[in-house]
Motif scaffolding. Structure first.
Motif, PDB file in Angstrom:
ATOM      1  N   ILE A 126      -5.476   1.132  -0.609  1.00  0.00           N
ATOM      2  CA  ILE A 126      -6.662   1.311   0.191  1.00  0.00           C
ATOM      3  C   ILE A 126      -6.277   1.048   1.635  1.00  0.00           C
ATOM      4  O   ILE A 126      -5.395   0.246   1.907  1.00  0.00           O
ATOM      5  N   PRO A 127      -6.904   1.730   2.599  1.00  0.00           N
ATOM      6  CA  PRO A 127      -6.459   1.648   3.999  1.00  0.00           C
ATOM      7  C   PRO A 127      -6.402   0.244   4.543  1.00  0.00           C
ATOM      8  O   PRO A 127      -5.486  -0.121   5.264  1.00  0.00           O
ATOM      9  N   TRP A 128      -7.400  -0.565   4.203  1.00  0.00           N
ATOM     10  CA  TRP A 128      -7.424  -1.902   4.782  1.00  0.00           C
ATOM     11  C   TRP A 128      -6.374  -2.821   4.202  1.00  0.00           C
ATOM     12  O   TRP A 128      -6.246  -3.945   4.631  1.00  0.00           O
ATOM     13  N   ASN A 129      -5.642  -2.404   3.208  1.00  0.00           N
ATOM     14  CA  ASN A 129      -4.475  -3.165   2.752  1.00  0.00           C
ATOM     15  C   ASN A 129      -3.188  -2.539   3.278  1.00  0.00           C
ATOM     16  O   ASN A 129      -2.347  -3.215   3.862  1.00  0.00           O
ATOM     17  N   ILE A 130      -3.037  -1.245   3.055  1.00  0.00           N
ATOM     18  CA  ILE A 130      -1.813  -0.573   3.486  1.00  0.00           C
ATOM     19  C   ILE A 130      -1.669  -0.627   4.994  1.00  0.00           C
ATOM     20  O   ILE A 130      -0.626  -1.007   5.528  1.00  0.00           O
ATOM     21  N   LEU A 131      -2.703  -0.245   5.705  1.00  0.00           N
ATOM     22  CA  LEU A 131      -2.593  -0.128   7.152  1.00  0.00           C
ATOM     23  C   LEU A 131      -2.653  -1.473   7.856  1.00  0.00           C
ATOM     24  O   LEU A 131      -2.057  -1.641   8.921  1.00  0.00           O
ATOM     25  N   LEU A 132      -3.359  -2.424   7.288  1.00  0.00           N
ATOM     26  CA  LEU A 132      -3.489  -3.710   7.958  1.00  0.00           C
ATOM     27  C   LEU A 132      -2.367  -4.670   7.602  1.00  0.00           C
ATOM     28  O   LEU A 132      -2.031  -5.553   8.361  1.00  0.00           O
ATOM     29  N   GLU A 133      -1.790  -4.504   6.424  1.00  0.00           N
ATOM     30  CA  GLU A 133      -0.784  -5.453   5.966  1.00  0.00           C
ATOM     31  C   GLU A 133       0.637  -4.912   6.062  1.00  0.00           C
ATOM     32  O   GLU A 133       1.555  -5.637   6.412  1.00  0.00           O
ATOM     33  N   ASN A 134       0.810  -3.618   5.743  1.00  0.00           N
ATOM     34  CA  ASN A 134       2.153  -3.118   5.468  1.00  0.00           C
ATOM     35  C   ASN A 134       2.584  -1.970   6.373  1.00  0.00           C
ATOM     36  O   ASN A 134       3.440  -1.171   5.984  1.00  0.00           O
ATOM     37  N   ILE A 135       2.028  -1.863   7.563  1.00  0.00           N
ATOM     38  CA  ILE A 135       2.326  -0.723   8.416  1.00  0.00           C
ATOM     39  C   ILE A 135       3.803  -0.654   8.791  1.00  0.00           C
ATOM     40  O   ILE A 135       4.355   0.431   9.022  1.00  0.00           O
ATOM     41  N   GLU A 136       4.483  -1.796   8.830  1.00  0.00           N
ATOM     42  CA  GLU A 136       5.897  -1.794   9.203  1.00  0.00           C
ATOM     43  C   GLU A 136       6.777  -1.151   8.138  1.00  0.00           C
ATOM     44  O   GLU A 136       7.950  -0.877   8.382  1.00  0.00           O
ATOM     45  N   GLU A 137       6.207  -0.893   6.949  1.00  0.00           N
ATOM     46  CA  GLU A 137       6.962  -0.235   5.891  1.00  0.00           C
ATOM     47  C   GLU A 137       6.987   1.282   6.064  1.00  0.00           C
ATOM     48  O   GLU A 137       7.607   1.993   5.271  1.00  0.00           O
ATOM     49  N   TYR A 138       6.305   1.786   7.109  1.00  0.00           N
ATOM     50  CA  TYR A 138       6.193   3.223   7.339  1.00  0.00           C
ATOM     51  C   TYR A 138       6.738   3.601   8.718  1.00  0.00           C
ATOM     52  O   TYR A 138       6.642   2.832   9.672  1.00  0.00           O
ATOM     53  N   GLU A 139       7.281   4.809   8.802  1.00  0.00           N
ATOM     54  CA  GLU A 139       7.733   5.371  10.074  1.00  0.00           C
ATOM     55  C   GLU A 139       6.707   6.399  10.531  1.00  0.00           C
ATOM     56  O   GLU A 139       6.453   7.388   9.835  1.00  0.00           O
ATOM     57  N   PRO A 140       6.058   6.198  11.694  1.00  0.00           N
ATOM     58  CA  PRO A 140       5.058   7.167  12.154  1.00  0.00           C
ATOM     59  C   PRO A 140       5.710   8.423  12.722  1.00  0.00           C
ATOM     60  O   PRO A 140       6.687   8.341  13.466  1.00  0.00           O
TER      61      PRO A 140
END
Length: 228
Positions: A126-140
């Motif tokens: 869910i966005p409020w977990n992935i985006l708020l907690e784990n954004i450093e695991e992704y390359e924009p």
């Protein structure tokens, strides 16, 4: 999901000079190196604003396209976030409440309450977990500009740096003027597509502390996963 201590994504910083400085990019194709820098700058802006927030209220619509069934389910609701790892999600079907340590999920149709430790849900899709907690695991990755609800947004692909549980791919549409994420699309490991459209952002709103407390309704079935 502490607003100071975690990396966050929904709203952003109104940096007028940043918009002006990148204005030339709107007139011609963006070179790969510039596109990469542009994507990272967008992420930095939205994270910075989110880190400064004390609270947030936002309405959302979630469309879930179920791959196997070939059906689409639509849910509307409101999301409340308070500094200190506290949030509340309200929809017609359920309520999700956390006080920063414990999470209660109340399924209205079955009158069932499921209790979990909040830390057990850090990787939920869910966005409020992935985006708020784990954004450093992704390359924009910057894709292009698109219009969402009449507003100019930046479309970014968030590419997992390593294998991420539950998530195959993710896209976000970030408002070019206020840095809110207006739209989020997540494809899970079963190829179901979760699309969130967000509007009516109100930041630093005074929220009643009772929003982040949950009283189990009388007669409800309770399943306490903390005991397992």
């Amino acid at each position: 999901m502490n607003l100071h201590q975690t990396k966050k994504i929904l709203p952003g910083l109104g940096l007028h000079f940043a918009v002006a400085a990148t204005g030339a990019l709107f007139l011609c194709p963006i070179a790969p190196a510039n596109a990469a820098n542009h994507a990272k700058e967008i992420i930095r802006n939205v994270q910075k604003k989110y880190d400064e927030l004390k609270s947030l209220k936002v309405d959302f619509r979630q469309d879930i396209k179920w791959e196997l069934a070939g059906e689409t389910q639509t849910v509307q609701g409101t999301y409340y976030l308070q500094r200190g790892n506290k949030y509340r999600i309200e929809t017609e079907m359920q309520e999700v409440v956390t006080d920063g340590e414990t999470e209660w999920t109340f399924y209205k149709k079955t009158a069932q309450v499921v209790i979990n430790r909040l830390e057990d849900f850090k990787e939920n899709p869910i966005p409020w977990n992935i985006l708020l907690e784990n954004i450093e695991e992704y390359e924009p990755v910057f894709v292009r500009e698109e219009n969402v609800d009449g507003r100019k947004t930046y479309l970014l692909n968030l590419v997992p740096k390593d294998e991420v549980p539950f998530v195959k791919s993710m896209k976000i549409w970030v408002d070019a003027s206020d840095w809110y994420a207006r739209k989020i699309e997540i494809v899970d490991i079963n190829d179901n597509v979760h699309t969130y459209l967000m509007q009516n952002f109100v930041d630093d709103v005074e929220l009643d502390p009772s929003l982040f407390k949950f009283e189990i309704p009388e007669g409800s079935e309770t399943i306490d996963m903390r005991l397992h």
